[in-house]
Design a protein around this motif. Structure first.
Motif, mmCIF file in Angstrom:
data_model
loop_
_atom_site.group_PDB
_atom_site.id
_atom_site.type_symbol
_atom_site.label_atom_id
_atom_site.label_comp_id
_atom_site.label_asym_id
_atom_site.label_seq_id
_atom_site.Cartn_x
_atom_site.Cartn_y
_atom_site.Cartn_z
ATOM 1 N N SER A 6 0.814 -1.223 0.000
ATOM 2 C CA SER A 6 0.000 0.000 0.000
ATOM 3 C C SER A 6 0.845 1.269 0.000
ATOM 4 O O SER A 6 0.414 2.305 -0.500
ATOM 5 N N GLN A 7 2.073 1.179 0.533
ATOM 6 C CA GLN A 7 2.913 2.374 0.609
ATOM 7 C C GLN A 7 3.623 2.676 -0.708
ATOM 8 O O GLN A 7 4.385 3.641 -0.796
ATOM 9 N N TYR A 8 3.350 1.872 -1.726
ATOM 10 C CA TYR A 8 3.978 2.091 -3.029
ATOM 11 C C TYR A 8 2.963 2.503 -4.089
ATOM 12 O O TYR A 8 3.190 2.307 -5.283
ATOM 13 N N LEU A 9 1.851 3.094 -3.647
ATOM 14 C CA LEU A 9 0.873 3.617 -4.603
ATOM 15 C C LEU A 9 1.511 4.777 -5.366
ATOM 16 O O LEU A 9 1.826 5.815 -4.783
ATOM 17 N N PRO A 10 1.693 4.654 -6.678
ATOM 18 C CA PRO A 10 2.366 5.724 -7.433
ATOM 19 C C PRO A 10 1.380 6.777 -7.912
ATOM 20 O O PRO A 10 0.167 6.532 -8.022
ATOM 21 N N ALA A 11 1.894 7.938 -8.221
ATOM 22 C CA ALA A 11 1.048 9.002 -8.759
ATOM 23 C C ALA A 11 0.408 8.583 -10.078
ATOM 24 O O ALA A 11 -0.687 9.040 -10.421
ATOM 25 N N THR A 12 1.067 7.672 -10.809
ATOM 26 C CA THR A 12 0.507 7.204 -12.081
ATOM 27 C C THR A 12 -0.752 6.370 -11.884
ATOM 28 O O THR A 12 -1.498 6.135 -12.847
ATOM 29 N N ALA A 13 -1.006 5.916 -10.656
ATOM 30 C CA ALA A 13 -2.215 5.136 -10.375
ATOM 31 C C ALA A 13 -3.445 6.025 -10.201
ATOM 32 O O ALA A 13 -4.571 5.530 -10.119
ATOM 33 N N ILE A 14 -3.233 7.324 -10.114
ATOM 34 C CA ILE A 14 -4.348 8.244 -9.917
ATOM 35 C C ILE A 14 -5.140 8.381 -11.219
ATOM 36 O O ILE A 14 -4.609 8.825 -12.242
ATOM 37 N N ASP A 15 -6.391 7.994 -11.157
ATOM 38 C CA ASP A 15 -7.303 8.107 -12.296
ATOM 39 C C ASP A 15 -7.954 9.486 -12.225
ATOM 40 O O ASP A 15 -8.951 9.687 -11.524
ATOM 41 N N ALA A 16 -7.380 10.430 -12.944
ATOM 42 C CA ALA A 16 -7.852 11.812 -12.862
ATOM 43 C C ALA A 16 -9.296 11.946 -13.326
ATOM 44 O O ALA A 16 -10.069 12.730 -12.761
ATOM 45 N N ASP A 17 -9.675 11.170 -14.337
ATOM 46 C CA ASP A 17 -11.057 11.237 -14.813
ATOM 47 C C ASP A 17 -12.027 10.751 -13.740
ATOM 48 O O ASP A 17 -13.112 11.326 -13.567
#
Length: 334
Positions: free
Chosen positions: A139-150
């Protein structure tokens, strides 16, 4: 910031994707393992393995603070999404199945490799205090690329879990999520989670508040005092409430208060026949409050439904509701 369009999802939350392991314990066991009763501490993989081996028989259930809040919101009929990191392992599959079974949208790609899915080892003493020992794992490795902006732009409220602010990668991910929500004209709700988190990131949290990036701030009595380092509860509330549109602070058996646009509201704690396990009380309070808020109810009604949802979850083991929250809501409001 763009002109807001109608939201298609009620709440999207970002938080730790954790499987809870809950067992009964006593003060002697806590002392033997040098655990701080009633608190949450982060542990490493070796400590997690040893503590798990020493624990008695346990209940295993998907958890995580923000995910618990979404479980309550989904039970109350709200359309929700979750962003959080699991591993491509057995517990990761359990977590993904459980949250999707609630009707919550969850599409974060799992990790592969040596960082297993997070777990929280929860020891519940006879006085219903829960001592949480959290191995954050994947869980501590959630990257910014995982953020679904839509997805975030489609939600009326972005809900962030303070616990996840501790690791560097998820912190960057949540900052990106706040930017996406703000750009879309959405509201941001934030829960302070725990004093140890505040002690490590007080400056960050105060900066978010000072920048006007938090619309709804959830805390308990000790957390709001810790945030501004003031021992007097009312003085601490006044200082924080001057900077956020909605401040909510729970006070256990003393009830709960909210300050909305400078006006203070207060309701008593909801009755509960027997307190069994306080795990998830704050999470389900937030669920009830937000559900009523989304429905357009007044502040006191939001507090009452939050208190009632919290009372339900502390009446049994585990941090997810077992009773029908819709019936509880209907009994409150008719």
């Amino acid at each position: 910031m763009t002109e807001p369009t109608p939201a298609t999802i009620d709440v999207v939350a970002i938080g730790n994707a954790i499987v809870d392991v809950i067992a009964r314990s006593d003060d002697a066991f806590l002392a033997q393992h040098a655990l701080n009763k009633g608190a949450m501490q982060l542990i490493d993989a070796a400590t997690a393995e040893q503590l798990y081996a020493d624990m008695g028989s346990a209940i295993e259930t998907s958890g995580g603070s923000a995910a618990n809040t979404l479980a309550g919101l989904a039970a109350l009929g709200k359309n929700c999404g979750f962003i959080g990191q699991v591993n491509d392992d057995q517990l990761g599959a359990v977590f993904a199945h459980d949250i999707r079974a609630l009707g919550v949208r969850f599409a974060t790609a799992p990790l592969s490799g040596d960082e297993p899915t997070a777990r929280c080892l929860i020891l519940v003493t006879p006085d219903a205090q829960r001592t949480m020992n959290t191995f954050l794992g994947a869980s501590q490795y959630l990257p910014a690329t995982a953020i679904d902006a839509d997805l975030i732009r489609s939600a009326g409220i972005l809900y962030l879990e303070g616990y996840l602010w501790d690791p560097q990668q998820p912190r960057a991910a949540m900052r990106a999520a706040i930017a996406a929500a703000r750009d879309a004209g959405r509201r941001v709700a934030f829960t302070l989670s725990d004093n140890f988190v505040i002690d490590r990131h007080r400056a960050d949290f105060l900066d978010l508040i000072d920048q006007g990036l938090i619309d709804i701030l959830f805390s308990n009595e000790g957390e709001v005092q810790s945030l501004v380092q003031i021992d007097d509860f009312d003085a601490a509330v006044a200082q924080v409430a001057a900077k956020v549109p909605v401040l909510v602070s729970t006070r256990s058996e003393k009830g709960v208060i909210a300050v909305v646009d400078g006006i203070r509201y207060e309701v008593p704690a909801a009755p509960v026949a027997q307190v069994v396990d306080t795990t998830g009380a704050g999470d389900l309070f937030a669920a009830g409050f937000l559900a009523a808020h989304i429905d357009g109810r007044g502040v006191e009604d939001c507090l009452k439904l939050g208190a009632a949802a919290a009372a339900e979850v502390i009446s049994h083991y585990g941090a997810r509701p077992e009773a029908d929250l819709n019936r509880i809501r209907d009994a409150l409001f008719g």
